[in-house]
Motif scaffolding. Structure first.
Motif, PDB file in Angstrom:
ATOM      1  N   LEU A 159       0.828  -1.212   0.000  1.00  0.00           N
ATOM      2  CA  LEU A 159       0.000   0.000   0.000  1.00  0.00           C
ATOM      3  C   LEU A 159       0.860   1.259   0.000  1.00  0.00           C
ATOM      4  O   LEU A 159       0.563   2.217  -0.718  1.00  0.00           O
ATOM      5  CB  LEU A 159      -0.924  -0.001   1.222  1.00  0.00           C
ATOM      6  CG  LEU A 159      -2.080  -1.007   1.163  1.00  0.00           C
ATOM      7  CD1 LEU A 159      -2.803  -1.057   2.497  1.00  0.00           C
ATOM      8  CD2 LEU A 159      -3.059  -0.669   0.044  1.00  0.00           C
ATOM      9  N   SER A 160       1.945   1.244   0.768  1.00  0.00           N
ATOM     10  CA  SER A 160       2.730   2.490   0.800  1.00  0.00           C
ATOM     11  C   SER A 160       3.445   2.717  -0.524  1.00  0.00           C
ATOM     12  O   SER A 160       3.636   3.849  -0.941  1.00  0.00           O
ATOM     13  CB  SER A 160       3.688   2.555   1.986  1.00  0.00           C
ATOM     14  OG  SER A 160       4.263   1.324   2.219  1.00  0.00           O
ATOM     15  N   GLN A 161       3.809   1.623  -1.203  1.00  0.00           N
ATOM     16  CA  GLN A 161       4.391   1.781  -2.535  1.00  0.00           C
ATOM     17  C   GLN A 161       3.372   2.346  -3.528  1.00  0.00           C
ATOM     18  O   GLN A 161       3.699   3.204  -4.340  1.00  0.00           O
ATOM     19  CB  GLN A 161       4.912   0.432  -3.043  1.00  0.00           C
ATOM     20  CG  GLN A 161       6.264   0.064  -2.486  1.00  0.00           C
ATOM     21  CD  GLN A 161       7.385   0.882  -3.105  1.00  0.00           C
ATOM     22  OE1 GLN A 161       7.451   1.057  -4.315  1.00  0.00           O
ATOM     23  NE2 GLN A 161       8.259   1.423  -2.267  1.00  0.00           N
ATOM     24  N   ALA A 162       2.140   1.868  -3.419  1.00  0.00           N
ATOM     25  CA  ALA A 162       1.082   2.372  -4.313  1.00  0.00           C
ATOM     26  C   ALA A 162       0.839   3.851  -4.037  1.00  0.00           C
ATOM     27  O   ALA A 162       0.685   4.666  -4.941  1.00  0.00           O
ATOM     28  CB  ALA A 162      -0.198   1.562  -4.119  1.00  0.00           C
ATOM     29  N   LYS A 163       0.818   4.188  -2.751  1.00  0.00           N
ATOM     30  CA  LYS A 163       0.587   5.572  -2.347  1.00  0.00           C
ATOM     31  C   LYS A 163       1.721   6.466  -2.889  1.00  0.00           C
ATOM     32  O   LYS A 163       1.473   7.524  -3.465  1.00  0.00           O
ATOM     33  CB  LYS A 163       0.523   5.634  -0.813  1.00  0.00           C
ATOM     34  CG  LYS A 163       0.214   7.010  -0.251  1.00  0.00           C
ATOM     35  CD  LYS A 163      -1.250   7.356  -0.458  1.00  0.00           C
ATOM     36  CE  LYS A 163      -1.530   8.822  -0.120  1.00  0.00           C
ATOM     37  NZ  LYS A 163      -2.889   9.220  -0.524  1.00  0.00           N
ATOM     38  N   GLN A 164       2.957   5.983  -2.692  1.00  0.00           N
ATOM     39  CA  GLN A 164       4.120   6.753  -3.167  1.00  0.00           C
ATOM     40  C   GLN A 164       4.099   6.991  -4.663  1.00  0.00           C
ATOM     41  O   GLN A 164       4.571   8.000  -5.153  1.00  0.00           O
ATOM     42  CB  GLN A 164       5.390   5.967  -2.858  1.00  0.00           C
ATOM     43  CG  GLN A 164       6.084   6.426  -1.635  1.00  0.00           C
ATOM     44  CD  GLN A 164       7.475   5.800  -1.593  1.00  0.00           C
ATOM     45  OE1 GLN A 164       8.243   5.810  -2.541  1.00  0.00           O
ATOM     46  NE2 GLN A 164       7.785   5.233  -0.447  1.00  0.00           N
ATOM     47  N   ALA A 165       3.563   5.983  -5.382  1.00  0.00           N
ATOM     48  CA  ALA A 165       3.498   6.113  -6.838  1.00  0.00           C
ATOM     49  C   ALA A 165       2.401   7.095  -7.248  1.00  0.00           C
ATOM     50  O   ALA A 165       2.233   7.376  -8.420  1.00  0.00           O
ATOM     51  CB  ALA A 165       3.270   4.745  -7.471  1.00  0.00           C
ATOM     52  N   GLY A 166       1.643   7.577  -6.255  1.00  0.00           N
ATOM     53  CA  GLY A 166       0.635   8.601  -6.533  1.00  0.00           C
ATOM     54  C   GLY A 166      -0.753   8.062  -6.794  1.00  0.00           C
ATOM     55  O   GLY A 166      -1.611   8.765  -7.347  1.00  0.00           O
ATOM     56  N   ALA A 167      -1.008   6.824  -6.376  1.00  0.00           N
ATOM     57  CA  ALA A 167      -2.318   6.220  -6.666  1.00  0.00           C
ATOM     58  C   ALA A 167      -3.398   6.749  -5.729  1.00  0.00           C
ATOM     59  O   ALA A 167      -3.141   7.049  -4.563  1.00  0.00           O
ATOM     60  CB  ALA A 167      -2.215   4.707  -6.550  1.00  0.00           C
ATOM     61  N   ASP A 168      -4.639   6.866  -6.275  1.00  0.00           N
ATOM     62  CA  ASP A 168      -5.810   7.193  -5.456  1.00  0.00           C
ATOM     63  C   ASP A 168      -6.418   5.936  -4.860  1.00  0.00           C
ATOM     64  O   ASP A 168      -7.115   5.976  -3.855  1.00  0.00           O
ATOM     65  CB  ASP A 168      -6.877   7.885  -6.309  1.00  0.00           C
ATOM     66  CG  ASP A 168      -6.357   9.162  -6.949  1.00  0.00           C
ATOM     67  OD1 ASP A 168      -5.729   9.957  -6.230  1.00  0.00           O
ATOM     68  OD2 ASP A 168      -6.569   9.347  -8.164  1.00  0.00           O
ATOM     69  N   CYS A 169      -6.197   4.833  -5.531  1.00  0.00           N
ATOM     70  CA  CYS A 169      -6.738   3.565  -5.048  1.00  0.00           C
ATOM     71  C   CYS A 169      -5.963   2.423  -5.671  1.00  0.00           C
ATOM     72  O   CYS A 169      -5.165   2.627  -6.577  1.00  0.00           O
ATOM     73  CB  CYS A 169      -8.224   3.439  -5.383  1.00  0.00           C
ATOM     74  SG  CYS A 169      -8.551   3.384  -7.144  1.00  0.00           S
ATOM     75  N   VAL A 170      -6.223   1.214  -5.145  1.00  0.00           N
ATOM     76  CA  VAL A 170      -5.580   0.016  -5.675  1.00  0.00           C
ATOM     77  C   VAL A 170      -6.652  -0.860  -6.301  1.00  0.00           C
ATOM     78  O   VAL A 170      -7.722  -1.024  -5.722  1.00  0.00           O
ATOM     79  CB  VAL A 170      -4.855  -0.764  -4.554  1.00  0.00           C
ATOM     80  CG1 VAL A 170      -4.232  -2.049  -5.090  1.00  0.00           C
ATOM     81  CG2 VAL A 170      -3.796   0.108  -3.889  1.00  0.00           C
ATOM     82  N   ALA A 171      -6.386  -1.389  -7.474  1.00  0.00           N
ATOM     83  CA  ALA A 171      -7.315  -2.327  -8.106  1.00  0.00           C
ATOM     84  C   ALA A 171      -6.772  -3.734  -7.943  1.00  0.00           C
ATOM     85  O   ALA A 171      -5.579  -3.969  -8.135  1.00  0.00           O
ATOM     86  CB  ALA A 171      -7.472  -1.999  -9.583  1.00  0.00           C
ATOM     87  N   VAL A 172      -7.646  -4.668  -7.561  1.00  0.00           N
ATOM     88  CA  VAL A 172      -7.208  -6.051  -7.351  1.00  0.00           C
ATOM     89  C   VAL A 172      -8.109  -7.024  -8.103  1.00  0.00           C
ATOM     90  O   VAL A 172      -9.208  -6.665  -8.542  1.00  0.00           O
ATOM     91  CB  VAL A 172      -7.203  -6.434  -5.849  1.00  0.00           C
ATOM     92  CG1 VAL A 172      -6.215  -5.599  -5.069  1.00  0.00           C
ATOM     93  CG2 VAL A 172      -8.601  -6.316  -5.259  1.00  0.00           C
TER      94      VAL A 172
END
Lengths: 295, 663, 195
Positions: free
Chosen positions: A209-222
């Motif tokens: 999650l922190s990597q996704a956040k750092q990459a600038g994501a608003d959300c994660v799709a799974v």
């Protein structure tokens, strides 16, 4: 020609903790004219447990479902990444005639191992050009998370690259979203260990999650109920343990597709997540106002 | 009636330990035409050869069969032996009773002895039907072609030229120098690479015996040892190098800027350019893809409007700029060819787990060489490509594209362990605050002063070596997290690095396989060229007159490349010391009466050795070029009319061998 | 590796043969680079990393391998297999070791994980599908940690994600017969091995 009818194997979680995955998948497929015929009387694929402890069961339990689909004469669409993996592995093992004979003896059925197993992500990916997007996700930055079982091992599941897969990204981009380039698309979230090793799941999922956040994501799709549970349900604990400031909603790709195709957040059960995506979606102008957040 | 002598070699116990030599001798006595039999402990030894020589003379023998090792080993030795006793050297037949018999049937002595008798019987049958053959002599062109202007090719060219033979050195890039020109310092002596290379480059340019063709490529090769015909494509430089003085006005005034290949795109160069300041020749070429004048011309053709530029042409004091210059084919004859096409570094984009180029601060060892170099894009300051900051924590990752079968590279690239140690030392020399970490699987420091050098990197410069292969690299804020295992202590380890250096391995230069096909030399699954013998003929190929040097054969460091360049040159000089070449008479023949003119043989011949001729009655038939024929026999096998035959292996001779088994 | 004493290597051991025949992987291809342990998400909690397990198989250290926590903590994410430079499917090696450990009924180093898998299979046998509430309850009860993972229970129930009653499937009879046949077959197999 792409088939328009699939046998459908939801798997245990899609009838319980991941029912929003099931509901959104059915809605999206219906809208796209894809018929999902649920296998009658399906049973569990054996999940990690059979494959961890018992070789025979790990092949025979999925084979039962493969056989049912073969009898229907349809390709078998699977939503859960774990079920997908187990079904694919079983079919792979059963290319060995000796094992196939043994399994037929165990099941008391005649199975020829001809069922084609496809993951729903691949089904929607193949349909992406035919989609009519009524609510483009253009304001949304998505980190597509594929997890382990969808892509590994490549020679068995044959879905996409093992380190940097693309098909979910391309699907989301087709729906108008921006996807982020990040390095944790296929790192493990802790899989089936939340009951037995919760601290490990917390650590691994938090890193994702922190990597996704750092990459600038608003959300994660799974595309996997296990991944969803691990990433979504423990964010409060993570906040406490790692003193994070952020929350990052985790959505099934089918829910995002459903939004783009015009379904309401309520229809897509977007109110069922532990980390509610609704405030974020409202900010982005993607949730119709007035939906009560029930907790 | 022929008088055949049969000599059986014990080869110590190699043959004698398995085959009952006395039984073979006994059986041979009663074979047709056999007039004398004898055995030797080592036939190839001096007393062994002398006894064969004496027996031939004393017993008036006119044909010889030797039962010994493979003809690949000693056929030539024994041909000389029989020749000294006055027999035509091609009236000798070797019966291979070692590789084909004793070595493979060590567990059954009786059967091995029986088989040896049969093999000798066949050889006796064949030798009786052999005819004397005579070599021919052809002239040779004493001029060598060296392909590739890296350190190996430079050394080869200089050594041949110093032996007073002419050399043409062909280099594909605008300057010679190769990879060595890109390196900063060299291990283990820390010599400045450019400083020791540049004088050699200048020697090449100034040597009266060397013709330097840069920006040129070998297009096709015909012919054979002593007489190669080669077409070389001289790419249009758009600059007349005869007029050009290398004053530098053009490349200083050119307004275009494009990434410099020499600096691995970390700096810029002009469109009319020399790749680096010490380039040889110090004369520019125009990169038409990026030159404003050529972009203008292209646009005009497509009906688009772009501003023209001809500033270089206007400012050139000697009017050397020639926009009209075209590619040119140069045809030359050579007596020998040295291939020294070198290596390129492995493309790490297949390592998705290392970011495959996603992270700007994950660079390769060659990038670091350019950053360390005083003539590099940063003037010798090592900075992070992403933000220009000075890295304090640098992590090296070994074996990227080496020892990795999953990535299709099973071999060790040999130089990486040492260049990492050197770079760690240099980084510390540049900035004492830098801490280097090297993740390795094994430290391969097998070379003179190599181990001592690698130890210095650890003991004196504080480089921390960690044993383990990196699994993943990812970005965390401004840091790169490198995930490995310290396998000596058995725990996972993560290091937050400012700069990560991937020690990418060596692979053959692009186009190596295509060049090998043009030259008809062999290459392995990695596209490295294959030596005639990995130990005993390390710079020769299986094609006479074509030699190899440097890392086109396999990973090599600088001293090895220099040594091989010199070795290949010595081979060429030895070849050129002869005034004529003797050809092997065991070649194909075509019976003009039987040839139908289908010319299938011309298609199957791998050596282009079959020409055509028109007979007096107007038929076009095949004709063997005996100097190019290698005697492989493909034409014989493919000829439907029985017109083709092979001297020393005629249909009739082979039939005699086979029928001898029917008794 | 948590080890004391002197190792007695036994090359080409029964352990290595078992692993090679059941996993189809050549153990001797491993040259101990450690890329598996480096990328393994669970190696930081394992007593031996995957690399050490491969080494221990090469040395024939049967007990060390079967008593390791590694084989139970491996989540089959297959990162190791995907990245192994020698193309060894290490996850499959782990799988074969778990089968061996289960067959030998050796005391698992990670009792909770073993219990979880055992309960999971019991539930499949009983009702064809997995009833997550029952799984959680049984696990807490039998594992003697009655309050584990209770935090999310109310949330799950409020979201309608957990049904109180186990699912009813018509195929249960088939599944029970399958389990019975597998068990009989394994017994037969063991008997033959003993003989």
């Amino acid at each position: 020609m792409r088939p328009d009818t699939y046998a459908y194997y939801p798997g245990c979680t899609l009838h319980s903790t991941a029912k929003e995955y099931d509901v959104s998948a059915r809605l999206v497929c219906h809208k796209l004219g894809i018929k999902l015929q649920e296998l009658e009387n399906w049973t569990c694929c054996g999940a990690s447990s059979a494959h961890t402890t018992n070789e025979l069961l790990s092949i025979a339990l999925p084979a039962r479902e493969l056989q049912a689909a073969e009898e229907m004469g349809l390709p078998l669409a699977v939503a859960c990444a774990l079920c997908f993996s187990r079904l694919k592995h079983s079919a792979y093992e059963l290319a060995d005639k000796e094992k196939l004979d043994l399994v037929n003896e165990l099941l008391g059925k005649e199975f020829h191992n001809t069922t084609e197993v496809v993951h729903l992500l691949k089904v929607l990916y193949e349909e992406r050009d035919a989609m009519t997007v009524s609510r483009p996700l253009s304001s949304l930055k998505i980190a597509c998370y594929y997890g382990c079982l969808l892509v590994r091992p490549q020679e068995i599941v044959d879905l996409d690259d093992v380190e940097n897969p693309q098909i979910m990204d391309q699907l989301m981009e087709r729906l108008g979203a921006v996807t982020v380039d990040w390095g944790f698309k296929t790192e493990c979230c802790g899989a089936s260990l939340p009951l037995t090793k919760p601290e490990m799941v917390l650590k691994l999922s938090h890193r994702i999650l922190s990597q996704a956040k750092q990459a600038g994501a608003d959300c994660v799709a799974v595309a996997c109920p296990m991944c969803h549970n691990n990433l979504d349900a423990y964010q409060k604990d993570m906040k406490r343990k790692y003193s994070d400031k952020f929350e990052l909603p985790v959505l099934y790709f089918t829910q995002l597709a459903g939004l783009a195709l015009g379904f309401s957040p309520k229809q897509l059960l977007l109110d069922k997540h532990f980390t509610s995506p609704l405030p974020m979606l409202r900010d982005k102008g993607l949730a119709d106002a007035g939906i009560a957040i029930k907790v | 009636m022929a008088r055949t002598g049969v000599f059986i070699c014990h080869c110590g116990t190699n043959i004698g330990g398995t085959v009952d030599v006395s039984k073979v001798l006994e059986a041979a006595k009663s074979m047709p035409t056999v007039a004398y039999v004898d055995d030797n402990t080592y036939s190839c030894s001096e007393p062994g050869q002398a006894s064969i020589h004496d027996a031939i003379i004393e017993n008036r023998l006119d044909r010889v069969v030797i039962g010994c090792c493979s003809p690949r080993m000693h056929e030539n030795t024994f041909r000389k032996t029989v020749a000294t006793a006055g027999i035509n050297p091609y009236l000798l037949e070797i019966s291979n009773i070692r590789e084909h018999c004793s070595w493979v049937h060590g567990d059954d002595k009786e059967a091995a002895t029986d088989k040896a008798i049969e093999l000798v019987r066949m050889a006796v049958a064949k030798v009786a039907s052999l005819e004397p053959l005579f070599s021919r002599q052809v002239g040779l062109t004493k001029r060598a072609l060296v392909i590739g202007g890296g350190i190996a090719g430079i050394q080869a060219a200089l050594d041949i030229a110093n032996a007073d033979y002419e050399v043409v050195l062909v280099e594909r890039e605008p300057s010679i120098g190769g990879r060595m020109a890109q390196l900063d310092k060299t291990f283990p002596t820390l010599d400045c690479s450019a400083c020791i290379l540049a004088p050699k480059m200048v020697d090449v340019a100034q040597h009266p015996n060397i013709t330097l063709l840069t920006y040129a490529e070998v297009q096709d090769v015909k012919g054979f040892v002593g007489n190669f015909e080669v077409n070389i494509l001289q790419k249009a430089r758009k600059v007349d190098h005869i007029k050009c003085t290398g004053c530098g006005t053009c490349w200083q005034k050119c307004l275009e800027r494009t990434p410099s290949e020499f600096n691995l795109e970390m700096g810029k160069r002009s469109a009319i350019y020399i790749p680096f300041p010490q380039a040889v020749p110090l004369k520019p070429v125009i990169d038409t893809e990026h030159c404003a004048h050529f972009k203008y011309l292209e646009a005009k053709e497509e009906g688009r409007d772009l501003p023209d530029c001809n500033i270089c042409q206007q400012l050139c004091p000697v009017s050397a700029i020639d926009y009209e210059q075209e590619d040119q084919i140069i045809s030359e004859r050579f007596g020998a060819i040295i291939v020294a096409t070198g290596y390129q570094t492995f493309d790490h984009s297949v390592y998705h787990e290392y970011g495959s180029g996603r992270y700007a601060d994950v660079i390769t060892g060659l990038h670091l060489e350019r950053l360390l170099s005083a003539s590099g894009p940063t003037g010798g300051e090592v900075i992070r490509p992403s933000d220009g900051l000075l890295p304090k924590t640098v992590v090296f990752v070994s074996c990227v594209g080496s020892r990795d079968e999953q990535k299709g590279r099973a071999y060790c690239s040999k130089v990486c362990c040492m260049y990492m140690a050197k770079q760690a030392i240099m980084l510390k020399e540049h900035d004492p605050e830098v801490q280097c970490y090297i993740f390795y699987i094994d430290i391969r420091a097998g070379g003179k002063d190599f181990e001592e050098f690698a130890r210095r990197a650890q003991e004196e410069y504080g480089t921390l070596y960690l044993r383990g292969r990196i699994s993943k690299i990812y970005q965390e804020g401004k840091k790169l997290i490198v995930c490995g295992e310290d396998s000596l202590i058995g725990r996972p380890v993560e290091i937050a690095a400012d700069l990560v250096v991937l020690a990418t391995g060596m692979e053959p230069s692009i186009g190596a396989a295509e060049l090998a096909q043009r030259l008809k030399i062999s290459y392995d699954t990695n596209n490295f060229f294959i030596e005639a013998h990995p130990k005993l003929r390390p710079v020769e190929t299986n094609t006479d007159g074509i030699f190899l040097a440097g890392s086109c054969i396999g990973p090599r460091d600088i001293p090895e490349s220099v040594a091989q360049g010199g070795a290949a040159a010595a081979k060429v000089a030895a070849l050129f010391s002869q005034d004529v070449l003797t050809t092997d008479p065991m070649v194909a023949t075509i019976d003009p009466m039987l040839c139908s003119g289908c010319l299938l043989c011309t298609q199957v011949c791998p050596f282009n050795a079959i020409d055509t001729q028109v007979t007096r009655d107007g038929r076009t038939i095949a004709l063997v070029n005996e100097t190019m024929c290698k005697g492989c026999g493909l034409c014989v096998a493919s000829c439907r009319f029985g017109a083709a035959d092979l001297r020393g292996f005629t249909q009739q001779q082979i039939l005699a061998q086979v029928t001898s088994l029917w008794r | 590796m948590n080890m004391t004493g002197t190792i007695k290597p036994s090359p080409s051991s029964d352990l290595q043969n078992f692993v090679e025949s059941r996993s189809g992987q050549k153990v001797l291809r491993c040259y101990q680079c450690g890329k598996c342990s480096a990328g393994c998400p669970a190696s930081y909690v394992m007593d031996m990393g995957p690399r050490q397990i491969m080494r221990a198989i090469q040395l024939g250290l049967r007990e060390k391998v079967l008593e390791s926590s590694t084989i139970w903590l491996c989540i089959s994410c297959q990162t190791c297999s995907a990245r192994c430079p020698n193309e060894i499917d290490i996850a499959r090696v782990m799988e074969s070791l778990r089968w061996l450990a289960a067959a030998e009924k050796s005391e698992p180093a990670e009792k909770d994980i073993a219990l979880f898998h055992q309960l999971f299979l019991t539930l499949i046998k009983r009702s064809g599908r997995v009833h997550e509430l029952s799984l959680g309850a049984l696990y807490n009860l039998l594992g003697r940690h009655p309050f584990a993972n209770m935090k999310r229970l109310p949330g799950m129930l409020a979201r309608g994600k957990l049904s109180v009653l186990p699912p009813r499937v018509k195929g249960v009879a088939e599944i029970r017969s399958l389990f019975a046949k597998v068990k009989a077959m394994e017994k037969e197999h063991q008997k033959r091995e003993v003989e």
